[in-house]
Design an enzyme around this catalytic site. Structure first.
Site, PDB file in Angstrom:
ATOM      1  N   TRP A  89       0.872  -1.186   0.000  1.00 28.20           N
ATOM      2  CA  TRP A  89       0.000   0.000   0.000  1.00 28.20           C
ATOM      3  C   TRP A  89       0.906   1.232   0.000  1.00 28.20           C
ATOM      4  O   TRP A  89       1.532   1.547   0.999  1.00 28.20           O
ATOM      5  CB  TRP A  89      -0.873  -0.059   1.236  1.00 28.20           C
ATOM      6  CG  TRP A  89      -1.788   1.090   1.496  1.00 28.20           C
ATOM      7  CD1 TRP A  89      -1.564   2.421   1.290  1.00 28.20           C
ATOM      8  CD2 TRP A  89      -3.103   1.010   2.064  1.00 28.20           C
ATOM      9  NE1 TRP A  89      -2.641   3.168   1.687  1.00 28.20           N
ATOM     10  CE2 TRP A  89      -3.606   2.332   2.164  1.00 28.20           C
ATOM     11  CE3 TRP A  89      -3.911  -0.052   2.507  1.00 28.20           C
ATOM     12  CZ2 TRP A  89      -4.865   2.611   2.695  1.00 28.20           C
ATOM     13  CZ3 TRP A  89      -5.155   0.242   3.035  1.00 28.20           C
ATOM     14  CH2 TRP A  89      -5.633   1.558   3.117  1.00 28.20           C
ATOM     15  N   ASP A  90       0.944   1.898  -1.125  1.00 26.78           N
ATOM     16  CA  ASP A  90       1.865   3.012  -1.330  1.00 26.78           C
ATOM     17  C   ASP A  90       1.158   4.355  -1.115  1.00 26.78           C
ATOM     18  O   ASP A  90      -0.088   4.429  -1.088  1.00 26.78           O
ATOM     19  CB  ASP A  90       2.401   2.910  -2.771  1.00 26.78           C
ATOM     20  CG  ASP A  90       3.767   3.561  -2.949  1.00 26.78           C
ATOM     21  OD1 ASP A  90       4.204   4.302  -2.060  1.00 26.78           O
ATOM     22  OD2 ASP A  90       4.381   3.312  -4.005  1.00 26.78           O
ATOM     23  N   ASP A 118      13.138   3.800  -0.500  1.00 27.52           N
ATOM     24  CA  ASP A 118      13.353   3.483  -1.920  1.00 27.52           C
ATOM     25  C   ASP A 118      14.833   3.310  -2.217  1.00 27.52           C
ATOM     26  O   ASP A 118      15.202   2.825  -3.283  1.00 27.52           O
ATOM     27  CB  ASP A 118      12.807   4.613  -2.801  1.00 27.52           C
ATOM     28  CG  ASP A 118      11.325   4.431  -3.070  1.00 27.52           C
ATOM     29  OD1 ASP A 118      10.799   3.334  -2.800  1.00 27.52           O
ATOM     30  OD2 ASP A 118      10.688   5.384  -3.547  1.00 27.52           O
TER      31      ASP A 118
HETATM   32  C1  DGJ Z   1       7.221   4.379  -4.592  1.00 29.28           C
HETATM   33  C2  DGJ Z   1       7.609   3.112  -3.891  1.00 29.28           C
HETATM   34  O1  DGJ Z   1       8.395   3.389  -2.788  1.00 29.28           O
HETATM   35  C3  DGJ Z   1       8.318   2.220  -4.892  1.00 29.28           C
HETATM   36  O2  DGJ Z   1       8.784   1.067  -4.231  1.00 29.28           O
HETATM   37  C4  DGJ Z   1       7.371   1.879  -5.994  1.00 29.28           C
HETATM   38  O3  DGJ Z   1       6.316   1.113  -5.492  1.00 29.28           O
HETATM   39  C5  DGJ Z   1       6.859   3.149  -6.638  1.00 29.28           C
HETATM   40  N1  DGJ Z   1       6.339   4.071  -5.674  1.00 29.28           N
HETATM   41  C6  DGJ Z   1       5.795   2.833  -7.648  1.00 29.28           C
HETATM   42  O4  DGJ Z   1       5.207   3.942  -8.171  1.00 29.28           O
END
Ligand code: DGJ
Length: 759
Positions: free
Chosen positions: A478-479, A549
């Site tokens: 869930w982003d 990230d």
């Molecule tokens: C940000 C996330 O942290 C990444 O791992 C990836 O899922 C991207 N969004 C996808 O848009």
């Protein structure tokens, strides 16, 4: 019994074997804080701790006499305006324009265990005897507002959880403009303040500074806890180390705008306030309505920062995280994001998955780009229907095909957001937060859905639940990829706009709660552009969080090291990715990337087909190593040994509960010639146990190691483990090369033939 009440002196003493928390009711009815720290004996009356003195310019309540100014007393949940000139914990705007309140003790109750907080995350008990809760009811007769202050003490550790509930009994509407979760006054300021700050790609780096007269504060006004600051602060004594000394932690179980501050007054008293950020906050209460603050958890230890972390890790791992996955080893996953970004189709995904399966990976996760018109980050967010041109049989078909390979299937969603170029936005433009007449700011080409509106949450719930129902999904990432701006809800009247940020996060919690109840076996991982919402609030719903990230091994050692001050290893999403690294361009050995990612949930974020046969064999070794040791790593006790923020060589370790097994991770940033001898002093072992030590690459081939040296726990914890040749002195095989970005593991097993083990 942990909570004593002494009627005569109106004193409460919350006590267990570790700590004492003492407060009393003043003659005027205000609640005063007397002591928080190491356990002390109980006594009938601690009022000698009330420090009153007649000082110039002080104000005093008329009924208390001139010697007792609220300014000089340590208080529980104070308000500004009646003589305490420090920041208050509560502020109520009343019809006549006054913001003054003065809460007086009314009554109290003590209950076993710990009540849940409606609609909010909180720590919990499973058995009533794990904790006891004191609820102190306070009343401000002039504004007709009641307040319930909650204090939970846990049975065995130095933990106090606090929250407050404000209840209006006023015939007139009132506005809460400040409602903190915790106020903690401490009698001195001889502390160092430790916060965990950063930005995207470098989250939660420790920042330490001494407290001084004035105010020190961290906050978020981004609508999420943020990459920039974390809702966690440690106050440590200047001499406190990882292994010894006093420290107090303050953790706020909340994912939205927050503030944690320390205000040191001229008399060196320190006031800690933690809670929802009062900036841009107000909450209207009509008669009979109440407001529940989030919960804050304080931890006290006299045994150093590792012990403080141990207490938080155990509490959060076992009494904050809930459900099916709480005590389970986490699946080793492969995520396609860095392997493909938006450039994929089903065939490509299945190739990545098949190779991963051959390497022992258990779960395939399909990241962003599978739905609507989402071929880039310009369009499609909000349209949660699979794109048939990419996935001809939809998520249903793909998930079945992945399962047919013998893997579980996971899916990425970003439910709180919408691209203006989406069917959802075209149908409901008023569902995005924005101020009429103004052009809302975009972030990654997207707007924020108004999750303060139940109908918006209902709609998204309907879409996501349908996918989960119809497909074979075991995991959800869930982003949340932008901070909130233009925070105005089309559905609320002007006087309620101060509620939107908090209502938004309540909407997020509500959606999470519904989904985890309906799909209890799905493992949720929260994410916000990496670690932009790595907080305890999220852990209540999603047992793990994508830490950052930034997957570069050298940077990740720092990020995971900083994160570990509050959050357990098992909560940290950590992947091996490709080189050159996509975030910093660095080339690090595959082994170092794996040995860093082991200290988390572990997974891969690259196309394994692009690796050589030799590298694929290495991957197989890493995967099977993690399967063998993940219980130790994810559920053992974690110790920071040497900080990457201070040293070129850093180290951490985990120790099993029975102390019979341990794993040390050692990392060197830059190689240098003719290097010094180094040792790492270990922690958490049994001094009398004798441990065999397998070092370096040999840990992956334990059975073939011919000669293994062993050392007593007290040797390893005092002389240290020799790491200068990467093989624990003369033990094992191979020499530690003087290369950059080197790592080595050391596997310790208590030797079976040791006489000490037989007892
Ligand atoms: C940000 C996330 O942290 C990444 O791992 C990836 O899922 C991207 N969004 C996808 O848009």
């Amino acid at each position: 019994m942990f909570i004593f009440y002494h009627e005569k002196s109106r004193t409460f003493h919350l006590q267990n074997n570790q700590i004492s928390y003492i407060m009393c009711v003043l003659p005027g009815g205000e609640a005063a804080q007397l002591y928080f720290g190491k356990r002390i004996h109980d006594r009938e009356d601690f009022s000698y701790l009330l420090e009153g003195a007649v000082r110039s310019h002080m104000a005093y309540p008329q009924e208390s006499g001139s010697g007792l100014s609220l300014e000089h007393i340590k208080l529980e949940y104070p308000s500004f305006g009646t003589g305490d000139f420090r920041r208050g914990a509560v502020e109520i705007l009343q019809k006549n324009g006054s913001r003054e309140s003065s809460f007086r003790f009314k009554d109290y109750r003590i209950m076993p265990g710990k009540p849940a907080l409606t609609g909010l995350p909180s720590v919990y008990t499973e058995e009533a005897d794990e904790a006891q809760t004191l609820v102190m009811t306070m009343e401000d007769p002039v504004s007709s507002v009641l307040m319930e202050l909650y204090y939970t003490i846990f049975a065995d550790e130095g933990i106090i959880a606090k929250s407050a509930k404000i209840i209006s009994d006023s015939d007139e509407e009132i506005y809460l403009t400040r409602a903190m979760s915790l106020c903690q006054d401490l009698p001195d300021s001889n502390y160092e303040w430790m916060q965990f700050s950063g930005s995207w790609g470098r989250e939660r780096f420790p920042v330490v500074r001494p407290l001084a007269v004035g105010t020190t504060e961290i906050e978020s006004l981004r609508g999420h806890s943020s990459h920039q600051e974390n809702p966690f602060v440690i106050l440590k004594r200047p001499h406190t180390t990882e292994a010894s000394g006093e420290a107090i932690g303050f953790s706020l179980i909340y994912s939205g705008n927050f503030s944690i501050s320390a205000q040191v007054d001229p008399y060196r008293v320190t006031r800690i306030l933690a809670g929802i950020n009062p900036e841009w906050f107000s909450w209207k209460l009509d008669k009979g309505e109440s407001f529940q603050t989030p919960e804050a958890v304080m931890v006290y230890t006299e045994h150093g920062l590792n012990d403080l972390s141990r207490i938080y890790h155990n509490l959060f791992r076992s009494r904050l995280v809930r459900g099916y996955w709480r005590d389970k080893e986490r699946p080793i996953l492969i995520n396609n994001w860095e392997a493909t970004y938006f450039d994929f189709n089903e065939e490509k995904l299945l190739k990545i998955a098949s190779r991963a399966k051959e390497c022992g990976v258990e779960l395939f996760v399909l990241d962003d780009g599978w739905f609507g018109a989402r071929r880039s980050d310009n369009a499609g967010l909000g349209d949660w229907v699979a794109a048939k041109e990419l996935l001809p049989d939809g998520i249903e078909g793909l998930s079945s095909k992945i399962e047919a390979l013998g893997m579980k299937f996971g899916l990425w969603i970003e439910p709180e957001m919408v691209n203006p170029d989406s069917d959802l936005y075209r149908a409901h433009p008023d569902w995005a937060l924005c101020v009429p007449g103004r052009t809302p700011a975009l972030g990654r080409n997207q707007l924020v859905l108004d999750f303060s509106r139940p109908e918006v949450v209902d709609h998204i719930h309907h879409m996501i639940a349908a996918i989960l129902k119809n497909s074979r999904i075991s995991y959800i990432k869930w982003d949340m990829n932008r901070s909130i701006t233009d925070c105005l809800s089309a559905a609320l009247p002007p006087e309620r706009q101060g509620e939107v940020y908090h209502r938004y996060i309540l909407g997020v919690y509500n959606l999470y709660e519904r989904l985890i109840r309906e799909f209890p076996h799905v493992l949720f991982e929260s994410c916000a552009g990496g670690g932009g919402r790595f907080d305890p609030g999220m852990l209540y719903y999603a047992p793990q969080t994508w830490t950052s990230d930034n997957t570069d091994a050298a940077e990740r050692v720092k990020i995971q090291y900083g994160t570990s001050y509050c959050y357990p290893v098992v909560s940290m999403g950590s992947h091996v990715s490709a080189v050159p690294n996509h975030q910093v361009g660095r080339i690090t050995p595959l082994k170092t990337r794996a040995e860093t990612a082991f200290f988390g949930t572990f997974g891969y974020e690259l196309d394994l087909n692009r690796l050589s046969a030799e590298e694929q064999n290495e991957i197989k070794e890493y995967t099977s190593f993690m399967k063998k040791y993940r219980r130790l790593i994810q559920f053992g006790t974690f110790y920071r040994l040497q900080s990457p923020f201070e040293h070129n060589e850093s180290a951490w370790m985990v120790v099993s509960d029975d102390r019979k097994q341990a794993l040390v991770g050692f990392y060197r940033t830059l190689g240098c010639a003719n290097v010094h001898f180094s040792r790492i002093v270990l922690q958490g072992l049994e001094p009398d146990f004798c441990y065999s030590v397998i070092a370096g690459e040999a840990v992956y081939r334990e059975k073939t190691v011919k000669k293994i040296e062993s050392f007593y726990g007290d040797e390893l914890m005092n002389l240290g483990l020799i790491v200068s040749d990467g093989t624990s002195g003369k033990t094992g095989e191979g020499i530690m090369p003087p290369s950059d970005f080197f790592s080595s593991l050391f596997l310790l097993n208590a030797c079976a033939e040791c006489p000490e083990l037989e007892n």
